[in-house]
Design an enzyme around this catalytic site. Structure first.
Site, PDB file in Angstrom:
ATOM      1  N   TYR A   1      20.643 -43.667   7.577  1.00 25.62           N
ATOM      2  CA  TYR A   1      19.520 -43.604   7.123  1.00 25.62           C
ATOM      3  C   TYR A   1      18.819 -45.033   7.488  1.00 25.62           C
ATOM      4  O   TYR A   1      17.988 -45.054   8.250  1.00 25.62           O
ATOM      5  CB  TYR A   1      19.344 -43.502   5.541  1.00 25.62           C
ATOM      6  CG  TYR A   1      17.961 -43.400   4.947  1.00 25.62           C
ATOM      7  CD1 TYR A   1      17.185 -42.357   4.918  1.00 25.62           C
ATOM      8  CD2 TYR A   1      17.354 -44.648   4.296  1.00 25.62           C
ATOM      9  CE1 TYR A   1      16.031 -42.325   4.387  1.00 25.62           C
ATOM     10  CE2 TYR A   1      16.124 -44.617   3.819  1.00 25.62           C
ATOM     11  CZ  TYR A   1      15.276 -43.528   4.068  1.00 25.62           C
ATOM     12  OH  TYR A   1      14.051 -43.598   3.392  1.00 25.62           O
TER      13      TYR A   1
ATOM     14  N   SER B   1      13.833 -38.020   6.922  1.00 20.89           N
ATOM     15  CA  SER B   1      12.750 -39.137   6.817  1.00 20.89           C
ATOM     16  C   SER B   1      12.805 -40.367   7.584  1.00 20.89           C
ATOM     17  O   SER B   1      12.763 -40.352   8.795  1.00 20.89           O
ATOM     18  CB  SER B   1      12.765 -39.546   5.085  1.00 20.89           C
ATOM     19  OG  SER B   1      11.502 -39.889   4.893  1.00 20.89           O
TER      20      SER B   1
ATOM     21  N   ASP C   1       4.949 -30.931   3.649  1.00 23.89           N
ATOM     22  CA  ASP C   1       5.289 -32.354   3.546  1.00 23.89           C
ATOM     23  C   ASP C   1       4.112 -33.234   3.529  1.00 23.89           C
ATOM     24  O   ASP C   1       3.572 -33.342   4.519  1.00 23.89           O
ATOM     25  CB  ASP C   1       6.439 -32.573   4.400  1.00 23.89           C
ATOM     26  CG  ASP C   1       7.073 -33.891   4.167  1.00 23.89           C
ATOM     27  OD1 ASP C   1       6.796 -34.854   3.528  1.00 23.89           O
ATOM     28  OD2 ASP C   1       8.070 -34.162   5.041  1.00 23.89           O
TER      29      ASP C   1
ATOM     30  N   HIS D   1       9.083 -32.622   1.247  1.00 26.53           N
ATOM     31  CA  HIS D   1       9.905 -33.406   1.853  1.00 26.53           C
ATOM     32  C   HIS D   1      11.281 -33.160   1.551  1.00 26.53           C
ATOM     33  O   HIS D   1      12.075 -33.745   2.038  1.00 26.53           O
ATOM     34  CB  HIS D   1       9.343 -34.882   1.454  1.00 26.53           C
ATOM     35  CG  HIS D   1       9.966 -35.773   2.180  1.00 26.53           C
ATOM     36  ND1 HIS D   1       9.529 -35.858   3.643  1.00 26.53           N
ATOM     37  CD2 HIS D   1      10.508 -37.085   2.138  1.00 26.53           C
ATOM     38  CE1 HIS D   1      10.188 -37.253   4.158  1.00 26.53           C
ATOM     39  NE2 HIS D   1      11.041 -37.741   3.055  1.00 26.53           N
TER      40      HIS D   1
END
Length: 690
Positions: free
Chosen positions: A460, A540, A624, A659
């Site tokens: 991430y 993301s 999203d 999302h």
């Protein structure tokens, strides 16, 4: 049987129209030929989505073990899951899922122990795509407000009910986004939202948040604006302290740093008082004792501390340390009249209990190394509940007696997973600039280090978010088939506080990509895997990570799996609340230097013709409205047009999905099946590895 090589050569991608759109930044012209895919309301975009999904589905249907993988995932997923209980009024509430229900059901028990269904989100829609969002009870438990999300959208509707009779009280509130719900007695509640934007509600920019008060029995159009009408802020939240005395308001323009305000609700029409007047620190009120506020802050304390201050003189110069900053990152919670200070030591939980005078009482003895979460509740709660988990331990709910510190298992997971057959080890490796990075590597015991183990490297690296060890059924199935799960704690995250976060933002963002590349190189050097058996995965901001690394190092991995990714770094800030991410990214409008830096790593703008990129499956949702699907659409079109060699480039677009929050169990299982099947198939497997 169709082999990977045979099928991959036969893929015919949809023809994606190019136009002549050009954007100029500081004298540099940038082509944007797929700009038209940003229009999520056009028939042409809808037709493109349908055509791409058709190609993707045809490819996935060729994978011989896809059905077997789904059966295994469903079997392992199908066990009863029960959440930690919480008390509202005279009832004890808890969530329960019988195994494969699309949404978990909220149950309650009365004082005699009689169980009833209180709220069943599975009745909200036939296909499971409408989910329960935020919810809040009034202080006496007699009223409840809850939000619902349709198709995964961040736009919510709020429904108000009498909690005793379960009857709906009044008209549904609409067009609410990025909002908590917080009651003021039984009079009404505070919530936040934006004005409905012109154009598409799924992609148009929303940047002026407002805090409202809804008084029961009145129409939504009469709701009073409490904060945000004259102050333009992108994110505003309002919450009432447990004693109903104070309204606490947070206001921010970006995902880091907030102003802090308080209003004394015991005095009619009292002014809103400023506590913090800038955006240079994160500040949250976690409780109060009379007029004394307890504030968690990283102001002059990058790893956070808890301070106290009197509400009548609350400026930072009057703050006093209650729990000082340490070398480890603090994330505290309160329950039963105690403070539970949760620290991270190399991304693993340590929890210490304090009283409200700041006196250390004890360290909570956790079951092992992993993630402990919870510890929050009301002052009158007699038990404190928390969940413990790690990559090989399904979530276990533990009840803590707060006065003695004794813990007992309240709810053991019923997952059919043999933890004793797996191991999870933390290693430290060196990134490009010499920084030491931790990584947890999890797999079956007795693994042979021969460089041929299918491996998912998941990352991430942003927004101060920490990746801590958590059990996942999907990961369990991956490891059961001999796969390795490797998760590094990259810079940009919050594992080592604000300095670690700031080392991976704006013009330091390349550090994050270098950390991820170094993790892959470590796994290859130590023979856990090799490039032919390595998949890069992230969602993301992690989708940006995968998109950037696969374009910077197309030779590094066999498979790339960018999910709901931020992939157009020159335009991300023009959609919905994207401008709020500027603390981490900077924007192409900031300066010529920032534009050049973003353009140099933006995944969309660094795809080169004639390069063989990894087998790629991009995943997104058509609803999203956080990271709009246009990022993924444009990236897929560009990659399909320039890919060299036989590695497939697919985009899997969930319809009526956003999302990720609130996604149905059925949709979640199918997505994980397709990701794992695609990954293994492109590593050369025609059957599930043993």
């Amino acid at each position: 049987m169709t082999s990977f090589a045979q099928y991959s050569k036969t893929i015919i991608y949809p023809e994606t129209r190019k136009d002549n759109t050009v954007e100029e930044y500081f004298g540099t012209k940038v082509n944007d030929p797929y700009r038209w895919l940003e229009d999520d309301r056009s028939d042409e975009t809808a037709a493109w989505v349908k055509a791409e999904n058709k190609v993707t589905n045809a490819y996935l249907e060729q994978i011989p073990f896809r059905k077997q993988l789904k059966e295994r995932l469903e079997k392992l997923w199908n066990y009863e899951k029960i959440g930690a209980p919480f008390i509202e009024g005279d009832f004890t509430y808890y969530f329960k899922n019988n195994g494969l229900q699309n949404q978990s059901v909220l149950y309650r028990k009365d004082t005699q122990g009689n169980e009833t269904v209180f709220l069943d989100p599975n009745t909200f829609s036939k296909d499971g795509t409408t989910s329960l969002g935020e919810f809040a009870f009034s202080k006496d438990g007699s009223k409840m407000a809850y939000s619902i999300s349709e198709g995964g959208s961040d736009w919510r509707k709020v429904i108000i009910m009498d909690a005793l009779s379960r009857k709906i009280l009044e008209d549904t509130l609409v067009d609410i986004k990025f909002s908590g719900l917080s009651w003021k007695g039984n009079e009404g509640f505070y919530y936040s939202s934006y004005e409905k934007p012109e154009g598409s509600e799924l992609s148009a920019k929303t940047d002026q948040h407002k805090l409202y008060f809804h008084k029961l029995g009145t129409a939504q159009k009469e709701d009073k604006i409490i904060f945000g009408e004259s102050q333009k802020r992108r994110y505003i939240g309002g919450s009432v302290t447990e004693d109903d005395r104070f309204l606490v308001i947070t206001a921010a323009t970006s995902t880091y740093g907030n102003e802090l305000y308080v209003q004394d609700l015991s005095i009619p029409e009292s002014p809103i008082v400023t506590i913090v007047s800038d955006f240079n620190s994160d500040n949250t009120v976690i409780d109060n004792e009379g007029t004394k506020l307890l504030i968690v802050t990283d102001k002059n304390a990058p790893n956070k501390r808890i301070v106290t201050v009197d509400v009548n003189n609350p400026a930072p110069e009057n703050w006093k340390d209650l729990i000082p900053e340490t070398t480890q990152v603090l994330e505290p919670a309160t329950c039963s009249g105690y403070i539970f200070a949760h620290y991270m030591k190399d991304a693993v939980s340590v929890v210490k209990q304090y009283d409200y005078s700041g006196k250390f009482l004890r360290e909570i003895q956790l079951p092992g190394l992993g993630t402990a979460s919870g510890f929050s509740g009301k002052k009158k709660d007699k038990k404190v509940y928390y969940t413990f988990t790690n990559y090989i331990t399904p979530g276990t709910i533990i009840a803590l007696e707060p006065n003695s510190g004794e813990s007992v298992v309240y709810q053991k997971s019923k997952a059919e997973f043999k933890s004793e057959e797996y191991e999870s080890n933390q290693v430290f490796y060196t990134s490009k600039d010499g920084t030491r990075i931790p990584m947890l590597i999890t797999h079956k015991k007795g693994l042979k280090l021969d460089g041929k183990n299918p491996t998912i490297l998941y990352g991430y690296g942003g927004f101060n978010i920490s990746l801590t060890p958590t059990f996942s059924i999907a990961n369990a199935v991956w490891m059961e088939s001999g796969g390795i799960l490797a998760i590094p704690n990259l810079r940009g995250g919050g594992e080592y506080g604000k300095e670690w976060h700031d080392a991976g933002i704006k013009m330091q963002k390349q550090n994050v990509f270098d950390d991820f590349i170094a993790a892959a190189e470590y796994l290859i050097a130590e023979k856990y895997t090799s490039s032919d058996f390595l998949a890069l995965r992230g969602g993301s901001n992690g989708g940006l990570l995968v998109g950037t690394v696969m374009t910077q190092r197309p030779d590094l991995a066999k498979v790339a799996l960018p999910a709901v990714g931020v992939l157009d770094m020159l335009r991300y800030h023009t959609f919905t609340a994207g401008a709020g991410w500027a603390y981490d990214y900077g924007t192409a409008q900031d300066s010529a230097a920032m534009f050049e830096y973003l353009k140099a790593y933006s995944p969309l703008h660094n795809i080169k013709k004639g390069v063989s990129y990894p087998a790629t499956m991009i995943t997104t949702g058509d609803h999203d409205d956080r990271v709009v699907p246009a990022h993924s659409f444009k990236f897929a079109a560009e990659l399909q047009s320039k890919q060299s060699g036989n590695n497939p480039v697919l985009i899997r677009i969930d319809v009526k999905a956003g999302h990720g929050s609130g996604k149905s169990v059925a949709a979640t299982i199918q997505e994980n099946v397709d990701i794992q099947a695609f990954t293994l198939f492109n590593m050369g497997f025609n059957s599930l590895p043993k």
